[in-house]
Design an enzyme around this catalytic site. Structure first.
Site, PDB file in Angstrom:
ATOM      1  N   HIS A  26      -1.848  -6.811  -3.182  1.00  0.00           N
ATOM      2  CA  HIS A  26      -3.275  -7.420  -3.107  1.00  0.00           C
ATOM      3  C   HIS A  26      -4.037  -6.650  -1.939  1.00  0.00           C
ATOM      4  O   HIS A  26      -3.253  -6.432  -0.713  1.00  0.00           O
ATOM      5  CB  HIS A  26      -3.165  -8.837  -2.612  1.00  0.00           C
ATOM      6  N   ASP A  27      -5.023  -6.285  -1.998  1.00  0.00           N
ATOM      7  CA  ASP A  27      -6.183  -5.720  -1.018  1.00  0.00           C
ATOM      8  C   ASP A  27      -5.733  -4.494  -0.594  1.00  0.00           C
ATOM      9  O   ASP A  27      -6.316  -3.988   0.232  1.00  0.00           O
ATOM     10  CB  ASP A  27      -6.209  -6.769   0.039  1.00  0.00           C
ATOM     11  N   GLY A  66       0.665  -5.900   1.602  1.00  0.00           N
ATOM     12  CA  GLY A  66      -0.997  -6.042   1.221  1.00  0.00           C
ATOM     13  C   GLY A  66      -1.711  -5.619   2.389  1.00  0.00           C
ATOM     14  O   GLY A  66      -1.128  -5.255   3.489  1.00  0.00           O
TER      15      GLY A  66
END
Length: 427
Positions: free
Chosen positions: A275-276, A293
């Protein structure tokens, strides 16, 4: 004199031309005898007295119309282009005649003649190909022209076993394979290819001409215990390749809400992007490479197989991370970083030259890295010396200094032991 016939080349002519809605008696190619994929094709048409068009053109003196010779050449060019498109975007392309220039008709073609249809692609401009086309009977040119052939996308092709939710947007020419699952908020661009049993979900946007191979998982929820189902997204650029079992997760609210991937990247099998993360353009991820992440990977970086990058780290532009490495600090641009924990093995000269970096720029980077890696200066002193050196003014050196100064986790400037450095140099 006995006529010799060239051995036919196997191409599925009826299936290819079927995309143009050709049916008997409109097919004007009997076989293909020479084929250089994407470049040149030679086909033959045997003219018989049973050709329907000859019944009225002309009674008592049958002659093949010139327009049909041009049509036969167009069909030959279409077979050449459609066969090439099969390897890039199966069953998603068709050809359209955009124009005919400098058409010339040299001799009559009559029953009993065998027409040799030769087409050669001279140049391309986006989705238009320019072909030199010549029709011969024996040693004589009977017709010639320059053809402008356009490649157009069909509507999206969705396998009956695929589960595409209402609301999903699928671009023209995209092929959705067997057992694919596409969520209701997904937007897939034009001319993409989604392989069997892939899953694409969430607020995911995929750019044109992207290939997703079987069993890849794109846009599912992040592996973050703080995630509570917020609306977050994954944005993927154009012409990316996601091989088998790749997993790409969308963002989290705490990380900005977006995982973002640029254009022309290659993600080999089992790669994971958490994520991100932000991935630039033209990067390469080896098999099972993993980003935690909030990682940023800049343009043209290369991350080797089974390597891992710690959360919040940056991988600099044109960096090379060797296989099985663990990156816990920001990885410097332009250099080879290898090991667990990763250490710096000098400038990635071979990679930079392959990517087209000028020799003068490579030389300046070498001198800059001598300040950083081989002098007895600390990092602050080395950066000051680089900035004061009038011979180190190229944009790449300026970027290198800025990369180090803006690092939050710190940069990896550790050198390996001499023995290990010699081993890597030998490889």
């Amino acid at each position: 004199m006995r006529r010799s016939f060239a051995k036919p080349v196997f191409l599925e002519i009826p299936r290819l031309l079927d995309r143009l809605c050709y049916r008997f008696p409109s097919l004007l190619i009997d076989s293909v005898i020479e084929h250089e994929p994407g470049t040149r094709l030679v086909a033959v048409k045997n003219v018989t007295g049973n050709e329907e068009v000859l019944q009225g053109h002309f009674p008592g003196t049958p002659v093949i119309p010139g327009v049909l010779m041009i049509e036969a050449l167009v069909q030959a060019a279409s077979v050449l282009l459609l066969d090439e498109a099969e390897h890039v975007q199966p069953s998603a392309m068709r050809t359209v005649l955009r124009g005919v220039n400098n058409a010339r008709f040299r001799r009559l073609v009559v029953p009993g003649d065998q027409i040799r249809l030769e087409v050669t692609i001279r140049r391309r401009r986006r989705r238009v190909a320019v072909a030199a086309a010549v029709a011969r009977v024996g040693d004589h040119v009977v017709a010639e022209a320059e053809l402008l052939i356009g490649l157009a996308l069909d509507e999206a092709l969705i396998d009956p076993t695929a589960n595409v939710a209402p609301g999903a947007e699928i671009g023209a020419g995209t092929v959705i394979g067997p057992n694919v699952v596409v969520g209701p908020y997904v937007r897939i661009g034009r001319a993409c290819n989604i392989g069997a049993s892939a899953v694409i979900d969430g607020w995911t946007e995929i750019g044109d001409e992207t290939q997703v191979f079987p069993f890849a998982s794109i846009g599912l929820i992040p592996q973050d215990q703080k995630f509570k189902g917020e609306r977050t997204s994954l944005v993927i650029g154009r012409r990316n390749i996601f091989r088998e079992f790749v997993t790409i997760h969308r963002g989290t609210e705490g990380g900005g809400g977006v995982t973002r991937i640029g254009d022309d990247n290659l993600f080999m099998a089992y790669v994971h992007v958490a994520h991100d993360c932000e991935v630039g353009h033209r990067t390469i991820f080896g098999n099972a490479a993993t980003l935690s992440g909030h990682v940023s990977v800049e343009d043209q970086a290369n991350i080797g197989a089974f390597s891992g990058v710690h959360q919040f780290c940056r991988v600099g532009r044109q960096a090379f991370i060797g296989g099985y490495s663990v990156v816990t600090l920001d990885a410097l641009p332009f250099v080879r970083s290898v090991g667990n924990r990763a250490r710096v093995y000098d400038l990635n000269v071979v990679g930079l030259e392959r990517q087209g970096m000028p020799e003068g720029t490579v030389a300046e980077l070498k001198r800059a890295f001598r300040y950083l890696l081989q002098s007895k200066l600390n990092t602050t002193q080395a950066l000051h010396q680089i900035e004061q050196d009038d011979t180190l003014q190229c944009a790449e050196v300026v970027y290198l200094v800025e990369f180090i100064r803006t690092s939050r986790r710190g940069v990896n400037l550790r050198r390996p032991p001499k023995r290990l450095e010699a081993m890597v140099a030998d490889e």
